[in-house]
Design an enzyme around this catalytic site. Sequence first.
Site, PDB file in Angstrom:
ATOM      1  NE  ARG A  34      28.019  40.404  39.394  1.00  0.00           N
ATOM      2  CZ  ARG A  34      28.143  41.506  40.117  1.00  0.00           C
ATOM      3  NH1 ARG A  34      27.725  42.662  39.638  1.00  0.00           N
ATOM      4  NH2 ARG A  34      28.657  41.447  41.329  1.00  0.00           N
ATOM      5  CE  LYS A 185      37.485  53.030  52.524  1.00  0.00           C
ATOM      6  NZ  LYS A 185      36.077  53.472  52.455  1.00  0.00           N
ATOM      7  N   GLY A 338      34.883  41.540  44.193  1.00  0.00           N
ATOM      8  CA  GLY A 338      34.976  41.962  42.802  1.00  0.00           C
ATOM      9  C   GLY A 338      36.414  42.090  42.322  1.00  0.00           C
ATOM     10  N   GLY A 361      29.326  42.051  48.063  1.00  0.00           N
ATOM     11  CA  GLY A 361      28.761  42.392  49.376  1.00  0.00           C
ATOM     12  C   GLY A 361      27.986  41.240  49.988  1.00  0.00           C
TER      13      GLY A 361
HETATM   14  P1  ADP Z   1      37.583  43.145  46.706  1.00  0.00           P
HETATM   15  O1  ADP Z   1      36.814  43.902  45.654  1.00  0.00           O
HETATM   16  O2  ADP Z   1      38.220  41.902  46.157  1.00  0.00           O
HETATM   17  O3  ADP Z   1      36.773  42.892  47.940  1.00  0.00           O
HETATM   18  P2  ADP Z   1      38.766  45.570  47.760  1.00  0.00           P
HETATM   19  O4  ADP Z   1      37.803  46.396  46.984  1.00  0.00           O
HETATM   20  O5  ADP Z   1      38.644  45.541  49.225  1.00  0.00           O
HETATM   21  O6  ADP Z   1      38.815  44.074  47.162  1.00  0.00           O
HETATM   22  O7  ADP Z   1      40.249  46.101  47.486  1.00  0.00           O
HETATM   23  C1  ADP Z   1      40.789  46.230  46.209  1.00  0.00           C
HETATM   24  C2  ADP Z   1      41.501  47.542  46.048  1.00  0.00           C
HETATM   25  O8  ADP Z   1      42.486  47.735  47.043  1.00  0.00           O
HETATM   26  C3  ADP Z   1      42.214  47.604  44.714  1.00  0.00           C
HETATM   27  O9  ADP Z   1      41.718  48.702  43.983  1.00  0.00           O
HETATM   28  C4  ADP Z   1      43.684  47.822  45.091  1.00  0.00           C
HETATM   29  O10 ADP Z   1      44.356  48.727  44.237  1.00  0.00           O
HETATM   30  C5  ADP Z   1      43.585  48.398  46.467  1.00  0.00           C
HETATM   31  N1  ADP Z   1      44.811  48.137  47.234  1.00  0.00           N
HETATM   32  C6  ADP Z   1      45.264  46.955  47.657  1.00  0.00           C
HETATM   33  N2  ADP Z   1      46.430  47.091  48.304  1.00  0.00           N
HETATM   34  C7  ADP Z   1      46.727  48.400  48.283  1.00  0.00           C
HETATM   35  C8  ADP Z   1      47.803  49.182  48.806  1.00  0.00           C
HETATM   36  N3  ADP Z   1      48.797  48.612  49.468  1.00  0.00           N
HETATM   37  N4  ADP Z   1      47.756  50.525  48.630  1.00  0.00           N
HETATM   38  C9  ADP Z   1      46.737  51.094  47.958  1.00  0.00           C
HETATM   39  N5  ADP Z   1      45.693  50.416  47.442  1.00  0.00           N
HETATM   40  C10 ADP Z   1      45.709  49.094  47.597  1.00  0.00           C
HETATM   41 MG    MG Z   2      36.417  46.011  45.463  1.00  0.00          MG
END
Ligand code: ADP
Ligand code: MG
Length: 379
Positions: A34, A185, A338, A361
Amino acid sequence: MRTLEDLDVEGKRVFVRVDFNVPLDGARITDDTRIRAALPTIERLRGDGARLLLAAHLGRPKDREPELSLRPAADRLGELLSDEVTLAPSLDEVPDGDLVMLENVRYEPGETKNDPELAKRYAALADVYVDDAFGAAHRAHASTVGVAELLPSAAGLLLQREVETLNGILEAPEAPLVAIVGGAKVTDKIGVIEAFLDRARTILIGGAMCFPFFKAQGHSVGASLCEEEGIEPASRALAAAEEKGCRLLLPEDLVLGREFSADTETQELDGVDVPDGWMGLDIGPRTASFYAEEIAGAGTVFWNGPMGAFELTPFAAGTRAVAEAVAGARATTVVGGGDSAAALAAFGLDDKVDHLSTGGGASLELIEGKELPGVEVLS
Ligand code: ADP
Ligand code: MG
Protein backbone atom coordinates in the site's frame (compact mmCIF):
# COMPACT_ATOMS: atom_id res chain seq x y z
CA MET A 1 -14.18 13.07 -10.76
CA ARG A 2 -11.54 15.78 -10.49
CA THR A 3 -7.96 14.59 -11.02
CA LEU A 4 -4.48 16.01 -10.49
CA GLU A 5 -4.82 17.72 -13.89
CA ASP A 6 -7.43 20.00 -12.32
CA LEU A 7 -5.21 21.24 -9.49
CA ASP A 8 -2.49 23.85 -9.25
CA VAL A 9 -0.12 22.66 -6.54
CA GLU A 10 3.10 24.56 -7.23
CA GLY A 11 4.48 26.05 -4.00
CA LYS A 12 1.37 24.93 -2.11
CA ARG A 13 0.95 22.64 0.83
CA VAL A 14 -1.11 19.61 -0.19
CA PHE A 15 -2.98 17.46 2.34
CA VAL A 16 -2.62 13.98 0.80
CA ARG A 17 -4.85 11.25 2.26
CA VAL A 18 -3.13 7.91 1.62
CA ASP A 19 -3.93 4.32 2.55
CA PHE A 20 -0.99 3.18 4.68
CA ASN A 21 -3.09 0.67 6.64
CA VAL A 22 -0.33 -1.94 6.37
CA PRO A 23 0.00 -5.25 8.24
CA LEU A 24 2.49 -5.03 11.11
CA ASP A 25 4.41 -7.54 13.17
CA GLY A 26 5.32 -5.34 16.13
CA ALA A 27 6.95 -2.35 14.47
CA ARG A 28 7.90 -4.30 11.33
CA ILE A 29 5.80 -3.85 8.19
CA THR A 30 5.16 -7.30 6.72
CA ASP A 31 3.74 -6.04 3.40
CA ASP A 32 4.42 -2.51 2.12
CA THR A 33 2.32 -2.81 -1.07
CA ARG A 34 0.00 0.00 0.00
CA ILE A 35 2.88 2.38 0.67
CA ARG A 36 4.46 1.62 -2.69
CA ALA A 37 1.08 2.06 -4.39
CA ALA A 38 0.99 5.70 -3.22
CA LEU A 39 4.44 6.56 -4.61
CA PRO A 40 3.32 7.67 -8.10
CA THR A 41 1.03 10.35 -6.61
CA ILE A 42 3.59 11.43 -4.02
CA GLU A 43 6.35 11.70 -6.62
CA ARG A 44 4.12 13.48 -9.11
CA LEU A 45 3.05 16.10 -6.54
CA ARG A 46 6.61 16.67 -5.39
CA GLY A 47 7.74 16.98 -9.01
CA ASP A 48 5.06 19.62 -9.48
CA GLY A 49 6.56 21.66 -6.64
CA ALA A 50 4.10 20.81 -3.85
CA ARG A 51 4.92 20.47 -0.16
CA LEU A 52 3.22 17.38 1.22
CA LEU A 53 1.29 16.79 4.41
CA LEU A 54 0.42 13.08 4.38
CA ALA A 55 -2.44 11.65 6.41
CA ALA A 56 -3.47 8.02 6.93
CA HIS A 57 -5.15 5.67 9.37
CA LEU A 58 -3.81 2.46 10.85
CA GLY A 59 -6.09 -0.12 12.44
CA ARG A 60 -8.88 0.86 14.80
CA PRO A 61 -7.28 2.60 17.81
CA LYS A 62 -9.55 3.36 20.77
CA ASP A 63 -7.19 6.07 22.01
CA ARG A 64 -3.60 7.04 21.11
CA GLU A 65 -2.40 3.41 21.20
CA PRO A 66 1.37 3.57 20.53
CA GLU A 67 1.28 0.19 18.70
CA LEU A 68 -0.84 1.89 16.04
CA SER A 69 1.56 4.78 15.44
CA LEU A 70 2.38 5.55 11.82
CA ARG A 71 6.09 5.75 12.72
CA PRO A 72 6.96 2.48 10.86
CA ALA A 73 5.03 3.65 7.79
CA ALA A 74 6.71 7.08 7.84
CA ASP A 75 10.12 5.41 8.11
CA ARG A 76 9.35 3.00 5.27
CA LEU A 77 8.16 5.84 3.05
CA GLY A 78 11.37 7.73 3.84
CA GLU A 79 13.41 4.71 2.73
CA LEU A 80 11.44 4.36 -0.50
CA LEU A 81 11.85 8.08 -1.29
CA SER A 82 15.44 8.29 0.00
CA ASP A 83 14.35 11.34 1.94
CA GLU A 84 13.34 12.26 5.45
CA VAL A 85 9.66 12.01 6.38
CA THR A 86 8.89 14.03 9.50
CA LEU A 87 6.13 12.58 11.66
CA ALA A 88 4.04 15.28 13.34
CA PRO A 89 3.33 14.25 16.95
CA SER A 90 -0.08 15.95 17.01
CA LEU A 91 -2.27 18.36 15.07
CA ASP A 92 -1.01 21.19 17.34
CA GLU A 93 2.61 20.47 16.46
CA VAL A 94 2.81 20.14 12.71
CA PRO A 95 6.28 21.20 11.60
CA ASP A 96 6.88 23.14 8.43
CA GLY A 97 8.63 21.07 5.79
CA ASP A 98 8.27 19.50 2.37
CA LEU A 99 7.53 15.99 3.55
CA VAL A 100 5.53 15.77 6.74
CA MET A 101 3.17 13.04 7.89
CA LEU A 102 0.41 13.31 10.48
CA GLU A 103 0.01 10.64 13.14
CA ASN A 104 -2.77 8.05 12.72
CA VAL A 105 -5.88 10.12 11.93
CA ARG A 106 -7.95 7.68 14.00
CA TYR A 107 -6.14 8.94 17.09
CA GLU A 108 -8.53 11.89 16.69
CA PRO A 109 -11.92 11.07 18.21
CA GLY A 110 -13.73 13.10 15.52
CA GLU A 111 -12.15 11.32 12.54
CA THR A 112 -14.61 8.47 12.01
CA LYS A 113 -17.57 10.75 12.91
CA ASN A 114 -16.57 13.17 10.15
CA ASP A 115 -16.54 15.90 12.80
CA PRO A 116 -16.68 19.31 11.05
CA GLU A 117 -14.36 20.90 13.63
CA LEU A 118 -11.69 18.29 12.95
CA ALA A 119 -12.12 18.74 9.20
CA LYS A 120 -11.54 22.49 9.71
CA ARG A 121 -8.34 21.80 11.63
CA TYR A 122 -7.08 19.59 8.81
CA ALA A 123 -8.03 22.20 6.22
CA ALA A 124 -6.19 24.93 8.15
CA LEU A 125 -2.97 22.94 7.70
CA ALA A 126 -3.01 22.92 3.88
CA ASP A 127 -4.03 24.76 0.70
CA VAL A 128 -5.16 21.82 -1.42
CA TYR A 129 -6.53 18.29 -0.80
CA VAL A 130 -5.67 15.12 -2.72
CA ASP A 131 -7.23 11.73 -1.91
CA ASP A 132 -5.27 8.64 -2.91
CA ALA A 133 -6.73 6.35 -0.23
CA PHE A 134 -9.02 4.15 -2.30
CA GLY A 135 -9.16 1.61 0.55
CA ALA A 136 -10.88 4.23 2.74
CA ALA A 137 -13.10 5.80 0.05
CA HIS A 138 -16.21 3.92 1.22
CA ARG A 139 -16.07 5.74 4.56
CA ALA A 140 -17.26 9.33 5.12
CA HIS A 141 -14.62 10.40 7.61
CA ALA A 142 -13.07 13.81 8.39
CA SER A 143 -9.89 13.02 6.42
CA THR A 144 -11.71 11.48 3.44
CA VAL A 145 -14.80 13.68 3.06
CA GLY A 146 -14.95 16.54 5.60
CA VAL A 147 -11.65 18.16 4.63
CA ALA A 148 -12.27 17.53 0.91
CA GLU A 149 -15.32 19.80 1.12
CA LEU A 150 -13.23 22.68 2.50
CA LEU A 151 -10.29 22.80 0.08
CA PRO A 152 -9.77 22.59 -3.68
CA SER A 153 -9.70 18.80 -4.04
CA ALA A 154 -9.01 15.99 -6.49
CA ALA A 155 -8.23 12.28 -6.78
CA GLY A 156 -4.65 11.06 -6.77
CA LEU A 157 -3.37 8.68 -9.45
CA LEU A 158 -4.08 5.47 -7.51
CA LEU A 159 -7.63 6.43 -6.57
CA GLN A 160 -8.27 7.53 -10.15
CA ARG A 161 -6.97 4.24 -11.58
CA GLU A 162 -8.98 2.14 -9.10
CA VAL A 163 -12.22 3.94 -9.86
CA GLU A 164 -11.71 4.01 -13.63
CA THR A 165 -10.73 0.31 -13.79
CA LEU A 166 -13.58 -0.95 -11.61
CA ASN A 167 -16.13 1.28 -13.34
CA GLY A 168 -14.79 -0.03 -16.64
CA ILE A 169 -15.68 -3.59 -15.54
CA LEU A 170 -19.23 -2.49 -14.86
CA GLU A 171 -19.77 -0.19 -17.81
CA ALA A 172 -17.79 -1.45 -20.78
CA PRO A 173 -16.22 -4.87 -20.20
CA GLU A 174 -14.89 -6.74 -23.21
CA ALA A 175 -17.17 -9.79 -23.58
CA PRO A 176 -17.45 -12.38 -22.30
CA LEU A 177 -17.16 -11.12 -18.72
CA VAL A 178 -16.30 -13.93 -16.31
CA ALA A 179 -16.56 -13.22 -12.57
CA ILE A 180 -14.95 -15.55 -10.06
CA VAL A 181 -16.37 -15.15 -6.58
CA GLY A 182 -15.05 -17.14 -3.64
CA GLY A 183 -14.12 -16.71 -0.02
CA ALA A 184 -15.75 -17.45 3.25
CA LYS A 185 -19.24 -15.94 3.28
CA VAL A 186 -22.00 -15.45 0.71
CA THR A 187 -23.44 -12.57 2.70
CA ASP A 188 -20.16 -10.61 2.25
CA LYS A 189 -20.30 -11.03 -1.49
CA ILE A 190 -23.98 -11.37 -2.41
CA GLY A 191 -24.10 -7.74 -3.61
CA VAL A 192 -21.21 -8.47 -5.95
CA ILE A 193 -22.84 -11.67 -7.23
CA GLU A 194 -26.08 -9.76 -7.85
CA ALA A 195 -24.21 -7.01 -9.75
CA PHE A 196 -22.62 -9.65 -11.99
CA LEU A 197 -25.88 -11.54 -12.57
CA ASP A 198 -26.89 -8.56 -14.71
CA ARG A 199 -23.57 -8.20 -16.50
CA ALA A 200 -21.45 -11.34 -16.58
CA ARG A 201 -21.77 -14.24 -19.03
CA THR A 202 -20.46 -16.59 -16.35
CA ILE A 203 -20.00 -16.52 -12.57
CA LEU A 204 -17.72 -19.17 -11.07
CA ILE A 205 -18.35 -19.83 -7.36
CA GLY A 206 -15.75 -21.27 -5.02
CA GLY A 207 -14.58 -21.23 -1.41
CA ALA A 208 -16.72 -21.94 1.61
CA MET A 209 -19.45 -19.81 0.07
CA CYS A 210 -20.40 -22.67 -2.26
CA PHE A 211 -21.88 -24.59 0.68
CA PRO A 212 -24.94 -22.36 1.20
CA PHE A 213 -25.57 -22.83 -2.53
CA PHE A 214 -25.24 -26.61 -2.17
CA LYS A 215 -27.48 -26.62 0.87
CA ALA A 216 -30.07 -24.59 -1.04
CA GLN A 217 -29.93 -27.31 -3.72
CA GLY A 218 -30.48 -30.05 -1.15
CA HIS A 219 -26.94 -31.43 -0.94
CA SER A 220 -25.35 -32.50 2.33
CA VAL A 221 -22.48 -30.28 3.45
CA GLY A 222 -21.06 -32.39 6.30
CA ALA A 223 -18.91 -30.32 8.65
CA SER A 224 -18.11 -27.68 5.97
CA LEU A 225 -18.16 -24.02 6.90
CA CYS A 226 -21.71 -23.19 5.78
CA GLU A 227 -23.17 -19.83 6.67
CA GLU A 228 -26.87 -20.37 7.55
CA GLU A 229 -27.84 -16.77 6.68
CA GLY A 230 -26.28 -17.36 3.27
CA ILE A 231 -28.71 -20.09 2.20
CA GLU A 232 -31.61 -17.81 1.34
CA PRO A 233 -29.51 -15.28 -0.68
CA ALA A 234 -27.79 -18.20 -2.45
CA SER A 235 -31.14 -19.67 -3.37
CA ARG A 236 -32.33 -16.30 -4.69
CA ALA A 237 -29.13 -15.91 -6.74
CA LEU A 238 -29.67 -19.36 -8.32
CA ALA A 239 -33.23 -18.42 -9.31
CA ALA A 240 -32.15 -15.01 -10.64
CA ALA A 241 -29.35 -16.60 -12.70
CA GLU A 242 -31.88 -18.95 -14.30
CA GLU A 243 -34.22 -16.09 -15.10
CA LYS A 244 -31.50 -13.77 -16.47
CA GLY A 245 -29.64 -16.45 -18.42
CA CYS A 246 -26.40 -15.92 -16.50
CA ARG A 247 -24.27 -19.07 -16.08
CA LEU A 248 -23.82 -19.34 -12.31
CA LEU A 249 -21.46 -22.32 -11.98
CA LEU A 250 -20.69 -24.31 -8.84
CA PRO A 251 -17.92 -26.84 -8.15
CA GLU A 252 -18.47 -30.46 -9.27
CA ASP A 253 -15.79 -32.01 -7.09
CA LEU A 254 -14.10 -31.09 -3.81
CA VAL A 255 -11.07 -31.71 -1.64
CA LEU A 256 -12.15 -32.67 1.87
CA GLY A 257 -10.40 -32.59 5.22
CA ARG A 258 -11.32 -33.80 8.68
CA GLU A 259 -10.62 -30.39 10.15
CA PHE A 260 -9.29 -26.93 9.26
CA SER A 261 -5.61 -27.77 9.56
CA ALA A 262 -2.65 -28.47 7.28
CA ASP A 263 -1.90 -31.91 8.73
CA THR A 264 -5.45 -33.25 8.75
CA GLU A 265 -6.50 -36.40 6.86
CA THR A 266 -7.68 -35.48 3.33
CA GLN A 267 -9.61 -37.06 0.45
CA GLU A 268 -10.87 -36.05 -2.98
CA LEU A 269 -14.62 -36.25 -3.52
CA ASP A 270 -15.97 -36.67 -7.06
CA GLY A 271 -19.27 -34.93 -6.33
CA VAL A 272 -20.43 -32.39 -3.80
CA ASP A 273 -22.34 -34.34 -1.14
CA VAL A 274 -19.94 -34.00 1.78
CA PRO A 275 -20.15 -36.94 4.21
CA ASP A 276 -20.53 -36.40 7.97
CA GLY A 277 -17.22 -35.87 9.75
CA TRP A 278 -15.63 -34.15 6.69
CA MET A 279 -15.44 -30.57 5.51
CA GLY A 280 -14.98 -29.23 1.98
CA LEU A 281 -11.79 -27.13 2.01
CA ASP A 282 -11.01 -26.70 -1.69
CA ILE A 283 -12.51 -27.17 -5.13
CA GLY A 284 -11.46 -30.44 -6.74
CA PRO A 285 -9.14 -30.89 -9.76
CA ARG A 286 -11.95 -31.37 -12.30
CA THR A 287 -13.59 -28.11 -11.19
CA ALA A 288 -10.24 -26.31 -11.19
CA SER A 289 -9.63 -27.31 -14.79
CA PHE A 290 -13.06 -26.37 -16.11
CA TYR A 291 -12.89 -23.04 -14.22
CA ALA A 292 -9.47 -22.46 -15.83
CA GLU A 293 -11.00 -23.08 -19.28
CA GLU A 294 -13.78 -20.58 -18.64
CA ILE A 295 -11.16 -18.02 -17.57
CA ALA A 296 -9.03 -18.71 -20.66
CA GLY A 297 -12.02 -17.94 -22.90
CA ALA A 298 -12.92 -14.66 -21.16
CA GLY A 299 -12.59 -11.12 -22.53
CA THR A 300 -12.70 -9.62 -19.04
CA VAL A 301 -12.09 -11.33 -15.70
CA PHE A 302 -12.96 -10.08 -12.23
CA TRP A 303 -11.80 -12.26 -9.33
CA ASN A 304 -12.60 -11.85 -5.66
CA GLY A 305 -12.20 -14.52 -3.02
CA PRO A 306 -10.06 -17.68 -2.84
CA MET A 307 -11.40 -21.08 -3.99
CA GLY A 308 -10.50 -22.79 -0.73
CA ALA A 309 -8.47 -22.61 2.46
CA PHE A 310 -5.39 -21.69 0.40
CA GLU A 311 -3.37 -20.83 3.53
CA LEU A 312 -3.21 -24.60 4.21
CA THR A 313 -0.96 -26.31 1.65
CA PRO A 314 -3.19 -29.41 1.10
CA PHE A 315 -6.07 -27.09 0.13
CA ALA A 316 -4.24 -24.50 -2.00
CA ALA A 317 -4.37 -26.23 -5.41
CA GLY A 318 -7.78 -24.89 -6.48
CA THR A 319 -6.89 -21.28 -5.70
CA ARG A 320 -3.50 -21.75 -7.35
CA ALA A 321 -5.10 -23.14 -10.54
CA VAL A 322 -7.49 -20.19 -10.72
CA ALA A 323 -4.66 -17.72 -9.98
CA GLU A 324 -2.55 -19.25 -12.77
CA ALA A 325 -5.47 -19.16 -15.18
CA VAL A 326 -6.14 -15.50 -14.36
CA ALA A 327 -2.44 -14.65 -14.68
CA GLY A 328 -2.26 -16.38 -18.06
CA ALA A 329 -5.57 -15.15 -19.46
CA ARG A 330 -5.68 -12.99 -22.58
CA ALA A 331 -8.50 -11.05 -20.92
CA THR A 332 -8.26 -7.81 -19.00
CA THR A 333 -7.87 -9.13 -15.45
CA VAL A 334 -8.88 -7.35 -12.27
CA VAL A 335 -8.48 -8.83 -8.80
CA GLY A 336 -9.96 -7.42 -5.58
CA GLY A 337 -9.97 -8.63 -1.97
CA GLY A 338 -7.26 -8.88 0.67
CA ASP A 339 -7.01 -12.67 0.74
CA SER A 340 -7.19 -13.00 -3.04
CA ALA A 341 -4.32 -10.51 -3.35
CA ALA A 342 -2.39 -12.41 -0.66
CA ALA A 343 -2.94 -15.66 -2.59
CA LEU A 344 -1.67 -14.12 -5.84
CA ALA A 345 1.38 -12.76 -4.03
CA ALA A 346 2.04 -16.13 -2.35
CA PHE A 347 2.07 -17.78 -5.80
CA GLY A 348 4.34 -15.02 -7.20
CA LEU A 349 1.67 -13.97 -9.70
CA ASP A 350 0.69 -10.54 -8.38
CA ASP A 351 2.44 -8.71 -11.22
CA LYS A 352 0.72 -10.90 -13.84
CA VAL A 353 -2.72 -9.31 -13.55
CA ASP A 354 -3.78 -6.02 -15.10
CA HIS A 355 -5.12 -4.51 -11.91
CA LEU A 356 -4.79 -5.64 -8.32
CA SER A 357 -7.14 -3.49 -6.26
CA THR A 358 -5.73 -2.09 -3.02
CA GLY A 359 -9.20 -1.56 -1.56
CA GLY A 360 -11.02 -4.63 -0.24
CA GLY A 361 -14.34 -3.23 1.02
CA ALA A 362 -14.19 -0.20 -1.26
CA SER A 363 -13.74 -2.29 -4.41
CA LEU A 364 -16.65 -4.56 -3.47
CA GLU A 365 -18.93 -1.60 -2.75
CA LEU A 366 -18.01 0.03 -6.04
CA ILE A 367 -18.77 -3.19 -7.95
CA GLU A 368 -22.07 -3.46 -6.07
CA GLY A 369 -22.96 -0.11 -7.57
CA LYS A 370 -22.85 1.82 -4.30
CA GLU A 371 -21.65 5.40 -4.31
CA LEU A 372 -18.40 5.83 -2.40
CA PRO A 373 -18.53 9.04 -0.32
CA GLY A 374 -14.78 9.59 -0.75
CA VAL A 375 -15.26 9.53 -4.53
CA GLU A 376 -18.53 11.50 -4.65
CA VAL A 377 -16.93 14.44 -2.83
CA LEU A 378 -14.32 14.72 -5.60
CA SER A 379 -16.93 14.84 -8.37
P1 ADP B 1 -11.06 -11.84 0.21
O1 ADP B 1 -10.29 -11.26 1.36
O2 ADP B 1 -10.20 -12.11 -0.99
O3 ADP B 1 -12.28 -11.04 -0.13
P2 ADP B 1 -12.51 -13.65 1.94
O4 ADP B 1 -12.04 -12.91 3.14
O5 ADP B 1 -13.94 -13.58 1.59
O6 ADP B 1 -11.60 -13.29 0.67
O7 ADP B 1 -12.22 -15.21 2.14
C1 ADP B 1 -10.96 -15.72 2.44
C2 ADP B 1 -11.03 -16.74 3.53
O8 ADP B 1 -11.94 -17.78 3.23
C3 ADP B 1 -9.68 -17.40 3.73
O9 ADP B 1 -9.26 -17.18 5.06
C4 ADP B 1 -9.95 -18.89 3.49
O10 ADP B 1 -9.26 -19.74 4.38
C5 ADP B 1 -11.42 -18.99 3.72
N1 ADP B 1 -11.99 -20.14 2.99
C6 ADP B 1 -12.10 -20.28 1.67
N2 ADP B 1 -12.64 -21.46 1.36
C7 ADP B 1 -12.88 -22.09 2.52
C8 ADP B 1 -13.46 -23.35 2.86
N3 ADP B 1 -13.88 -24.18 1.93
N4 ADP B 1 -13.59 -23.65 4.18
C9 ADP B 1 -13.16 -22.79 5.13
N5 ADP B 1 -12.61 -21.59 4.87
C10 ADP B 1 -12.47 -21.26 3.59
MG1 MG C 1 -10.61 -11.42 3.48
